[in-house]
Design a protein around this motif. Structure first.
Motif, PDB file in Angstrom:
ATOM      1  N   GLY A   5     -11.981  -4.045   3.384  1.00  0.00           N
ATOM      2  CA  GLY A   5     -11.133  -2.894   3.075  1.00  0.00           C
ATOM      3  C   GLY A   5     -11.482  -2.309   1.719  1.00  0.00           C
ATOM      4  O   GLY A   5     -11.593  -1.087   1.555  1.00  0.00           O
ATOM      5  N   ALA A   6     -11.687  -3.185   0.749  1.00  0.00           N
ATOM      6  CA  ALA A   6     -12.023  -2.708  -0.597  1.00  0.00           C
ATOM      7  C   ALA A   6     -13.389  -2.042  -0.588  1.00  0.00           C
ATOM      8  O   ALA A   6     -13.605  -1.032  -1.253  1.00  0.00           O
TER       9      ALA A   6
ATOM     10  N   ILE B 174      -6.553  -0.521  -1.841  1.00  0.00           N
ATOM     11  CA  ILE B 174      -6.892  -0.145  -0.472  1.00  0.00           C
ATOM     12  C   ILE B 174      -5.860   0.834   0.084  1.00  0.00           C
ATOM     13  O   ILE B 174      -6.190   1.801   0.765  1.00  0.00           O
ATOM     14  N   TRP B 175      -4.599   0.577  -0.234  1.00  0.00           N
ATOM     15  CA  TRP B 175      -3.563   1.455   0.320  1.00  0.00           C
ATOM     16  C   TRP B 175      -3.330   2.675  -0.549  1.00  0.00           C
ATOM     17  O   TRP B 175      -2.707   3.640  -0.133  1.00  0.00           O
ATOM     18  N   GLY B 176      -3.779   2.669  -1.772  1.00  0.00           N
ATOM     19  CA  GLY B 176      -3.539   3.803  -2.679  1.00  0.00           C
ATOM     20  C   GLY B 176      -2.710   3.333  -3.847  1.00  0.00           C
ATOM     21  O   GLY B 176      -1.607   2.852  -3.643  1.00  0.00           O
ATOM     22  N   VAL B 177      -3.232   3.487  -5.076  1.00  0.00           N
ATOM     23  CA  VAL B 177      -2.628   2.807  -6.224  1.00  0.00           C
ATOM     24  C   VAL B 177      -1.240   3.293  -6.590  1.00  0.00           C
ATOM     25  O   VAL B 177      -0.541   2.627  -7.331  1.00  0.00           O
ATOM     26  N   ASP B 178      -0.841   4.484  -6.125  1.00  0.00           N
ATOM     27  CA  ASP B 178       0.470   4.945  -6.588  1.00  0.00           C
ATOM     28  C   ASP B 178       1.399   5.350  -5.442  1.00  0.00           C
ATOM     29  O   ASP B 178       2.291   6.160  -5.619  1.00  0.00           O
ATOM     30  N   SER B 179       1.198   4.767  -4.265  1.00  0.00           N
ATOM     31  CA  SER B 179       2.042   5.128  -3.146  1.00  0.00           C
ATOM     32  C   SER B 179       3.040   4.002  -2.838  1.00  0.00           C
ATOM     33  O   SER B 179       2.650   2.887  -2.490  1.00  0.00           O
ATOM     34  N   VAL B 180       4.320   4.295  -2.988  1.00  0.00           N
ATOM     35  CA  VAL B 180       5.344   3.277  -2.744  1.00  0.00           C
ATOM     36  C   VAL B 180       5.407   2.920  -1.252  1.00  0.00           C
ATOM     37  O   VAL B 180       5.563   1.753  -0.887  1.00  0.00           O
ATOM     38  N   THR B 181       5.236   3.930  -0.408  1.00  0.00           N
ATOM     39  CA  THR B 181       5.188   3.641   1.027  1.00  0.00           C
ATOM     40  C   THR B 181       4.018   2.721   1.329  1.00  0.00           C
ATOM     41  O   THR B 181       4.130   1.763   2.102  1.00  0.00           O
ATOM     42  N   GLY B 182       2.887   3.034   0.694  1.00  0.00           N
ATOM     43  CA  GLY B 182       1.691   2.219   0.888  1.00  0.00           C
ATOM     44  C   GLY B 182       1.943   0.770   0.497  1.00  0.00           C
ATOM     45  O   GLY B 182       1.516  -0.163   1.174  1.00  0.00           O
ATOM     46  N   VAL B 183       2.669   0.578  -0.597  1.00  0.00           N
ATOM     47  CA  VAL B 183       2.979  -0.750  -1.086  1.00  0.00           C
ATOM     48  C   VAL B 183       3.769  -1.541  -0.044  1.00  0.00           C
ATOM     49  O   VAL B 183       3.495  -2.710   0.232  1.00  0.00           O
ATOM     50  N   LEU B 184       4.733  -0.885   0.574  1.00  0.00           N
ATOM     51  CA  LEU B 184       5.555  -1.565   1.584  1.00  0.00           C
ATOM     52  C   LEU B 184       4.701  -1.959   2.793  1.00  0.00           C
ATOM     53  O   LEU B 184       4.742  -3.097   3.272  1.00  0.00           O
ATOM     54  N   LEU B 185       3.900  -1.006   3.267  1.00  0.00           N
ATOM     55  CA  LEU B 185       3.030  -1.299   4.410  1.00  0.00           C
ATOM     56  C   LEU B 185       2.048  -2.414   4.062  1.00  0.00           C
ATOM     57  O   LEU B 185       1.801  -3.326   4.860  1.00  0.00           O
ATOM     58  N   ALA B 186       1.509  -2.340   2.842  1.00  0.00           N
ATOM     59  CA  ALA B 186       0.539  -3.347   2.418  1.00  0.00           C
ATOM     60  C   ALA B 186       1.183  -4.729   2.410  1.00  0.00           C
ATOM     61  O   ALA B 186       0.602  -5.704   2.894  1.00  0.00           O
ATOM     62  N   GLY B 187       2.400  -4.812   1.883  1.00  0.00           N
ATOM     63  CA  GLY B 187       3.080  -6.100   1.808  1.00  0.00           C
ATOM     64  C   GLY B 187       3.328  -6.679   3.195  1.00  0.00           C
ATOM     65  O   GLY B 187       3.069  -7.853   3.461  1.00  0.00           O
ATOM     66  N   LEU B 188       3.812  -5.846   4.094  1.00  0.00           N
ATOM     67  CA  LEU B 188       4.145  -6.331   5.435  1.00  0.00           C
ATOM     68  C   LEU B 188       2.888  -6.779   6.190  1.00  0.00           C
ATOM     69  O   LEU B 188       2.881  -7.814   6.845  1.00  0.00           O
ATOM     70  N   THR B 189       1.800  -6.005   6.056  1.00  0.00           N
ATOM     71  CA  THR B 189       0.581  -6.417   6.765  1.00  0.00           C
ATOM     72  C   THR B 189      -0.015  -7.675   6.139  1.00  0.00           C
ATOM     73  O   THR B 189      -0.562  -8.524   6.833  1.00  0.00           O
ATOM     74  N   TYR B 190       0.112  -7.781   4.814  1.00  0.00           N
ATOM     75  CA  TYR B 190      -0.420  -8.963   4.135  1.00  0.00           C
ATOM     76  C   TYR B 190       0.255 -10.228   4.666  1.00  0.00           C
ATOM     77  O   TYR B 190      -0.392 -11.251   4.904  1.00  0.00           O
TER      78      TYR B 190
END
Lengths: 648, 254, 236
Positions: free
Chosen positions: A588-589, A548-564
């Motif tokens: 989202g998916a 959902i956030w983008g498979v290769d974005s490290v920033t996306g990973v951080l945002l995804a973790g915090l929102t999760y």
């Protein structure tokens, strides 16, 4: 003899139901090219709808049956096709997979919202109480009906596919959709038909199975695994073999129940379909390397080392400042967010960079937490090493076992692996102790105590920042390029001399090891871990979250973790919607059907604008020969990867 | 001993014979052409050489050793490199990184002291890709992408180079440059097999030419010999009244 | 005056960003055979795909019998009498001969029996192999099965893409005899062909295509020289 016969009959009956569901799965797959993970969920919804109509609303059974099978089910199939699947042709396999996974979670969430899981329900068997005796074995009418229906469906489907023009057109579209169109048969309509038939068969299986087991949301949804296991026998193509696979699986289960000693059985019984799936996958002949590229995908731009180091530093400082103002509860929530981000980071290496799909990432996290809990008494670093080692080793083992399978089959295998691990390992009282909670100590560094919540949060932040810097450095290094090359074209890599198997093994091991480290943090943060923390569905949720956030974005990973990590918080404010998380992630998916590159790619233009503004501000003293801003084509907008982007 | 030999190689798909008992050899220090009309089986036999398609019968020899059952990545390590007719570039990487990663893959198996970054720079200049070095490969024209594949193949320092239609998508000038480059490579001792439909290019650079038609080898010789061969004329332009080769008649019919 | 069977006006076509047909005009009058010749990669097949609405042109118009059909679906076109026999084998390999013929009944909702009768009358060999999977037929038989659609569905316009590919000369000759007969029945035909001599024998008009442009167009005799130049270079 009588015992054998009765187990055979039970096996055949259950096998018939598996055969029905797997046949539906295959019909949808061959016509649309999409393996529908939500197949079981569709059957689950149908079974619950059937319960609501008959038991709650007192419709006559035949009417309810007709309505569910011939109105509701095809409608679901058509809707799914029209709204979601039609746009997916030529999209990367991971996206097609993720969307059906999203649909599964969404339907799960929907069902839990409408039909409270805490409330027990049963669907009565057809002609309950009626039975006959065959060679001394009691056979219920319901069992007979199941077998008769399965036989009728098998024959009917065969006649439809080989005798009617619509059926022949369906097979023709499988063969060559372009040519079917040239003949005047519209491939899109034929595919819709494939979805409708698939949904009808899924519903039929759900309604027939529910009275035999319990009307349970998760149980019926996971029927999809049994369906796959059977369908794999027919290599997702051959219908008669698929049907045989269903019967085989039913008999295998039934005989195991009959003849495996009780104590062992109680442990392995739920994993029988997974064992079956594993074995079949492993003995199937291997696919040859396929030539042909997936549609171009976007990639996230990798920033320079200096940029990532600065961003990581800013992030840690910011975490220090913010953490000073957080309550204990919020510290834990934030820490969980960072741990999830770390798990997602490990998944990013595997999926985003390596192009491999895993639905078992939390299994490795759980193994890490387990090792830390067992060996890391007093927070010794030995436990940390053991955790990373155990997870990485298991990851390597899984990779070795799955070297022969890729793409779809790999995803399936990891789903089965994750579920099997839940049954035999995490739910095992010998693993997490009685009550299913294992105490995990917080690791400590020489001279630095991490006992306070704030200190441990800072440890999480530092580990994440370091891992992020490391992962991005990896992406810039030779190994990262080789991974990108492998996911772009494995065939080309092989012709350059790359041993694809070793590269896969390496990326799996690395990713699992990182997940194991996340397990150490998770255990330390919570103080103890339980068997419910590492379910297959939660692993799937994380895979979806990454997509959902983008498979290769490290920033996306951080945002995804915090929102999760915020889901439970938000959930407490909306008690009316009990499975907010599944619904939100599922939705989202599903959104990926419109925008397959994920949220971060949407934010990319904003990032570009910001960068341009920044560059323009300092444009005057640009040294001669300095590169201009990247003249990226507009349809390939890329994104600057900075942790500072989050901080600021 | 030739660099590459095919001995009575056949490939059948269902009832269709794609390659029918073809024997040919590719010599070192020379360019060997393989031509034929559409559907003649060129790409199929090419995939047999590369290890992506097992032959139904026959053998493939590399430097005299049987490699029929050897995997693609092992063939590469024995000095074979290839390009693809339907491009198999690393689309998400830049042109420079495509070449560099090939050199890095080679370094990983060759375990030598080569410097992949330097190899990439050298090939960027040699193949003429300097201007597009930073572009993502899925954003460059087909012709350029073909040159990227060629550069990538060269980055593994092969002794045998298999090229599947490297000229398609190239303009006149690029084709000329490609031809000169191939002549240089052969002069340096490399064995080159060129599958190509640009007959002009084949005639200009090849030392020997093999002609395939419906899976069979119908002619072999110097470019001039092949060009004058009536069977080749017939294969390309269709039979003139009355000169249909008896031998060819039954082919295509099982 | 009636509109031509097919008219392509200033058609451009591209795969992604790469244009392969750069502004081409083709007119196929009713009841005539138009041969599109030239080497591989010239853009012939792409142009044929545009004509059959299998591919959307980036600009330009496609008119069939005077009707503007840009954006129509290939299946709609097929039902209205445009028959495309695609490059390679235009058969469903995993369907039997009979089932392949059943797929030809979409046009005019023909009766399966009629289609079979007509196909087997023209190609008795197919009748002998009616329950065999099409993928197990020889190359020539597969192409006959593909051409059966042109025979049985009474198209108004026939688009043929390299029907000779990989086939023996005798089979090719047979197929082109058939093309001649269909033309004599009044079907307009646009054919793409690499075997220039064979195609020109049945064509009323021919065009030579190279590098995405039409180099030369006229009656077959007029373009013969251009053909050989396009294939072997000027010096051949």
């Amino acid at each position: 003899m009588t015992t054998f016969l009765s187990f055979t009959i039970v096996g055949i009956v259950v096998g018939c139901i598996y055969a029905l569901t797997s046949t539906g799965l295959v019909v949808t797959y061959i016509t649309s090219g999409i393996l529908n993970f939500a197949h079981g969920a569709i059957g689950m919804v149908a079974a619950f709808a059937f319960w609501e109509l008959t038991v709650q609303d007192h419709w006559p059974v035949p009417l309810a049956l007709l309505f569910v099978l011939f109105v509701l089910a095809p409608l679901m199939g058509l809707l799914i096709d029209r709204v979601l699947m039609r746009n997916l042709h030529g999209k990367p396999e991971v996206i097609r997979l993720v969307i059906t996974l999203g649909l599964m979670l969404f339907l799960l969430g929907l069902a839990e919202t409408r039909w409270d899981p805490g409330f027990p329900r049963t669907i009565p068997k057809f002609f309950a109480g009626h039975e006959v005796s065959v060679l001394g074995v009691v056979v219920t009418y319901h069992q007979i009906i199941v077998v008769v229906i399965a036989v009728v469906v098998a024959i009917g489907l065969r006649l439809f596919l080989y005798r009617t023009r619509s059926g022949i057109a369906l097979r023709a579209v499988v063969d060559d959709p372009g040519l079917a169109a040239l003949n005047g048969a519209p491939p899109a309509r034929v595919r819709s038909m494939g979805w409708a038939i698939g949904a009808m068969l899924a519903s039929l299986a759900g309604i027939l199975l529910a009275p035999l087991v319990t009307l349970d949301i998760l149980l019926l949804t996971l029927l999809v695994i049994n369906g796959y296991a059977a369908a794999i026998v027919g290599r997702l193509r051959n219908l008669p073999l698929t049907f045989a696979g269903g019967l085989l699986l039913g008999l295998f289960e039934s005989y195991a129940v009959g003849y495996v000693p009780g104590s062992l059985l109680s442990q392995i019984r739920p994993t029988l379909p997974m064992i079956f799936l594993f074995v079949v996958l492993l003995i199937l002949p291997q696919d040859r390397l396929r030539v042909g590229r997936a549609a171009g995908r976007r990639t996230t731009r990798v920033p320079a080392l200096r940029t990532t180091l600065i961003a990581a530093g800013v992030f840690v400082v910011l975490a220090w400042v913010v953490s000073g103002h957080l309550s204990v509860t919020n510290l834990i929530t934030a820490g969980e967010g960072l741990v999830v981000a770390l798990v997602l980071l490990s998944l990013l290496v595997l999926t985003g960079y390596g192009g491999q799909i895993s639905a078992a990432q939390l299994t490795f996290v759980g193994l890490g937490a387990f090792a830390m809990g067992q060996l890391g008494h007093g927070g010794s670093l030995l436990g940390v090493l053991a955790a990373v080692g155990l997870s990485a080793g298991t990851g390597a083992l899984v990779a070795l076992l799955t070297l022969r399978v890729r793409g779809l089959y790999l995803a399936l295998t990891t789903v089965a692996f994750a579920q099997a691990m839940v049954y035999v390992f995490f739910d095992n009282n010998n693993v997490f102790g009685q009550g299913g909670a294992l105490a995990v100590a917080r690791f400590h560094l020489p001279g630095i105590s991490l006992e306070s919540d704030r200190a441990f949060l800072m440890a999480c932040a530092a580990v994440f920042a370091a891992a992020a810097v490391g992962v991005l450095a990896l992406r810039r290094a030779s190994f990262g390029r080789r991974l990108a090359a492998m996911s772009d074209s494995a065939a080309a890599c092989a012709t350059l001399g790359m041993n694809i198997a070793w590269t896969k093994l390496a990326v799996f091991t690395l990713s699992a090891g990182l997940a194991g480290a996340a397990g150490v943090l998770y255990g330390g943060l919570r103080g103890s871990v339980g068997s419910n923390d590492f379910t297959m569905l939660a692993s799937l949720s994380l895979l979806l979250l990454l997509a959902i956030w983008g498979v290769d974005s490290v920033t996306g990973v951080l945002l995804a973790g915090l929102t999760y990590a915020l889901f439970p918080v938000i959930q407490s404010h909306v008690p009316g919607i009990p499975s907010l998380q599944f619904l939100a992630i599922g939705l989202g998916a599903l959104g990926l059907a419109r925008n397959p590159d994920g949220i971060m790619s949407q934010l990319a233009p904003a990032g570009d604008g910001l960068r341009r503004w920044w560059a323009a501000r300092g444009a005057a003293p640009r040294p001669a020969g300095a590169p201009e801003l990247e003249p990226a084509p507009s349809d390939q907008a890329r994104e600057e990867e900075t942790l500072a982007g989050v901080a600021g | 001993m030739p660099a590459l030999q095919a001995e009575t190689v056949s490939v059948r798909f269902g009832g269709v014979v794609a390659v029918d008992r073809v024997s040919l050899s590719v010599e070192r220090g020379a360019i060997t052409g393989l031509i034929g009309p559409n559907g003649a089986g060129k790409t199929t036999i090419f995939n047999v050489f590369g290890g992506l398609q097992p032959p139904t019968e026959g053998r493939v020899l590399l430097d005299g050793k049987d490699i029929t059952r050897v995997k693609a990545h092992t063939r590469a390590r024995k000095g074979m490199a290839r390009t693809f007719q339907r491009l198999e570039v690393f689309g998400t990487l830049s042109v420079r990184d495509n070449i560099r990663v090939a050199a890095e893959i080679r370094k990983a198996w060759a375990r030598d002291r080569s410097r992949p970054a330097a190899v990439a720079e050298e090939l960027l200049d040699r193949i003429g890709l300097r201007d597009v070095a930073e572009s993502r490969v899925d954003a460059v024209p087909t012709g350029t992408a073909r040159l990227v594949e060629l550069a990538r193949a060269l980055a593994t320092r092969p002794s045998l180079l298999l090229l599947d239609e490297p000229g398609s998508g190239l303009d006149q000038q690029e084709t000329t440059v490609l031809g000169d480059l191939l002549l240089d490579l052969a002069a340096e001792g490399m064995a080159v097999l060129l599958v190509e439909h640009d007959v002009e290019l084949v005639m200009r650079v090849c030392d020997r030419v093999n002609v395939l038609d419906f899976g069979r080898l119908i002619a072999e010789g110097t470019p001039a010999e092949v060009q004058a061969d009536p069977a080749v004329q017939a294969a390309y332009l269709g039979a003139e009244e009355g000169d249909a080769d008896e031998d060819l008649e039954e082919a295509g019919v099982r | 005056m009636t509109a031509p069977a097919l008219e392509l006006r200033d058609v451009r076509a591209a795969y992604g960003r790469i244009e392969v047909v750069h502004g081409v005009d083709v007119v196929v009058p009713r009841s005539s055979v138009f041969a599109l010749l030239g080497p591989n990669g010239a853009g012939k097949s792409t142009l044929l795909k545009v004509a059959g609405c299998q591919m959307e042109p980036t600009s330009g118009c496609v008119h069939i019998a005077g009707v503007h059909v840009n954006g129509a679906s290939p299946e709609a076109l097929a039902r209205h009498g445009v028959c495309t026999v695609p490059e390679g084998r235009g058969v469903f390999a995993n369907l039997t001969v009979t089932e392949n013929l059943r797929m030809m009944t979409y046009r005019n909702n023909l009766r399966p029996k009629d289609v079979e009768e007509r196909a087997f009358a023209r190609f008795p060999r197919l009748g002998e192999r009616r329950s065999q999977l099409a993928g197990t037929l020889s190359g020539g038989e597969q192409q006959m099965l593909a051409m059966a659609r042109a025979v049985t569905t009474e198209p108004a316009l026939l688009l043929l893409d390299e029907i000779s590919m990989g086939l023996a000369p005798r089979i090719v000759a047979e197929l082109y005899d058939l093309v001649g007969q269909l033309a004599a029945e009044g079907i307009a035909i646009l054919l793409v062909e690499q075997f220039a001599r064979t195609a020109m024998a049945v064509a009323d008009f021919a065009a030579v295509m190279a590098q995405g442009r039409i180099e030369c167009v006229g009656e077959p005799a007029d373009v013969a020289d251009a053909v050989s130049g396009a294939y072997f270079g000027e010096v051949a």
